[in-house]
Design an enzyme around this catalytic site. Structure first.
Site, PDB file in Angstrom:
ATOM      1  N   GLU A  97       6.133  -3.827   0.580  1.00  0.00           N
ATOM      2  CA  GLU A  97       4.882  -4.454   0.144  1.00  0.00           C
ATOM      3  C   GLU A  97       3.678  -3.737   0.724  1.00  0.00           C
ATOM      4  OE1 GLU A  97       3.446  -6.531  -1.673  1.00  0.00           O
ATOM      5  OE2 GLU A  97       4.685  -8.280  -2.131  1.00  0.00           O
ATOM      6  N   ARG A 163      -7.377   3.029  -4.614  1.00  0.00           N
ATOM      7  CA  ARG A 163      -5.955   3.106  -4.236  1.00  0.00           C
ATOM      8  C   ARG A 163      -5.620   4.446  -3.600  1.00  0.00           C
ATOM      9  NH1 ARG A 163      -3.120  -1.227  -6.520  1.00  0.00           N
ATOM     10  NH2 ARG A 163      -3.853  -1.947  -8.530  1.00  0.00           N
TER      11      ARG A 163
HETATM   12  P1  IMP Z   1      -0.322 -13.356  -1.415  1.00  0.00           P
HETATM   13  O1  IMP Z   1       0.570 -13.962  -2.440  1.00  0.00           O
HETATM   14  O2  IMP Z   1      -1.513 -14.226  -1.141  1.00  0.00           O
HETATM   15  O3  IMP Z   1       0.395 -12.976  -0.134  1.00  0.00           O
HETATM   16  O4  IMP Z   1      -0.944 -12.085  -2.107  1.00  0.00           O
HETATM   17  C1  IMP Z   1      -0.608 -10.807  -1.812  1.00  0.00           C
HETATM   18  C2  IMP Z   1      -1.269  -9.859  -2.811  1.00  0.00           C
HETATM   19  O5  IMP Z   1      -2.695 -10.077  -2.844  1.00  0.00           O
HETATM   20  C3  IMP Z   1      -1.103  -8.441  -2.367  1.00  0.00           C
HETATM   21  O6  IMP Z   1       0.096  -7.874  -2.873  1.00  0.00           O
HETATM   22  C4  IMP Z   1      -2.347  -7.777  -2.934  1.00  0.00           C
HETATM   23  O7  IMP Z   1      -2.121  -7.395  -4.265  1.00  0.00           O
HETATM   24  C5  IMP Z   1      -3.392  -8.846  -2.896  1.00  0.00           C
HETATM   25  N1  IMP Z   1      -4.271  -8.736  -1.706  1.00  0.00           N
HETATM   26  C6  IMP Z   1      -4.340  -9.608  -0.672  1.00  0.00           C
HETATM   27  N2  IMP Z   1      -5.236  -9.207   0.245  1.00  0.00           N
HETATM   28  C7  IMP Z   1      -5.741  -8.030  -0.214  1.00  0.00           C
HETATM   29  C8  IMP Z   1      -6.722  -7.095   0.315  1.00  0.00           C
HETATM   30  O8  IMP Z   1      -7.322  -7.248   1.392  1.00  0.00           O
HETATM   31  N3  IMP Z   1      -6.960  -6.007  -0.460  1.00  0.00           N
HETATM   32  C9  IMP Z   1      -6.333  -5.769  -1.642  1.00  0.00           C
HETATM   33  N4  IMP Z   1      -5.417  -6.613  -2.164  1.00  0.00           N
HETATM   34  C10 IMP Z   1      -5.128  -7.735  -1.463  1.00  0.00           C
HETATM   35 MG    MG Z   2       1.335  -6.511  -3.559  1.00  0.00          MG
END
Ligand code: IMP
Ligand code: MG
Length: 175
Positions: A97, A163
């Site tokens: 991840e 990215r």
């Molecule tokens: P979760 O389900 O809230 O854990 O979301 C995780 C996903 O949110 C990651 O795989 C990212 O795609 C996105 N995400 C969360 N925080 C960030 C960040 O600071 N920058 C970019 N994407 C983020």
């Molecule tokens: Mg992700």
């Protein structure tokens, strides 16, 4: 509104840490084949760099999921955008991840992958924001814990941008 990106973790530090994690995985999976699963798109850069540093046999597959939710908050359900090409039954799987935020996406993903009967299932993440955790997910390998800030680079995007940055940066907005 314009944005600027400030370096949070320089490229050398990221590379050094990935090397360390790769070495640890090679020790932990000695005598086995590690089946890396990249969660697209964010995990792609990290998985390639990590795979190059693992010394036990490696196989790889890719999947894409999106979590339903508005804005920057993910919700409790995920939608499969691209499923794996191969079965994971009996394999030693490591999910790769980019970042774990609330943990919701990973939690749902693990629930799904467990039903496919891997021999083992572990998680390796480049970044973790532990302060943001809503769902308690077990993470086996973490490169960096970071504060609750929006980060980009090394696969992570803001609006599909940044990215390709070789470091981890924080986005700052100015008007
Ligand atoms: P979760 O389900 O809230 O854990 O979301 C995780 C996903 O949110 C990651 O795989 C990212 O795609 C996105 N995400 C969360 N925080 C960030 C960040 O600071 N920058 C970019 N994407 C983020
Ligand atoms: Mg992700």
């Amino acid at each position: 509104m314009t944005e600027t990106v400030k370096v949070l973790i320089p490229e050398e530090d990221v590379d050094k840490k990935i090397e360390e994690i790769g070495r640890q995985i090679s020790i932990d999976y000695s005598g086995k084949t590690v089946h890396l699963i990249c969660v697209l798109k964010g995990g792609a850069f990290f998985m390639c760099e990590l795979a190059k540093r693992i010394t036990v046999p490696v196989s790889m597959d890719f999947m894409a999921v999106s979590s339903y939710g508005s804005g920057t908050e993910s919700s409790g359900s995920i939608k499969m955008i691209k499923d794996l090409d191969e079965s994971i039954e009996g394999k030693d799987v490591v999910i790769v991840e980019d970042i774990i935020d609330s943990g919701r996406t990973l939690d749902k993903l693990m629930e799904l992958l467990k039903t496919r009967k891997p021999n083992s299932l572990a998680v390796c993440t480049l970044l973790d924001k532990p302060d943001r955790r809503v769902v308690d997910v077990k993470v086996n390998y973490t490169c960096f814990n970071i504060p609750d800030e929006f980060v980009v680079g090394y696969g992570l995007d803001y609006d599909q941008k940044y990215r390709n940055l070789p470091y981890i940066g924080v986005v700052e907005f100015e008007d």
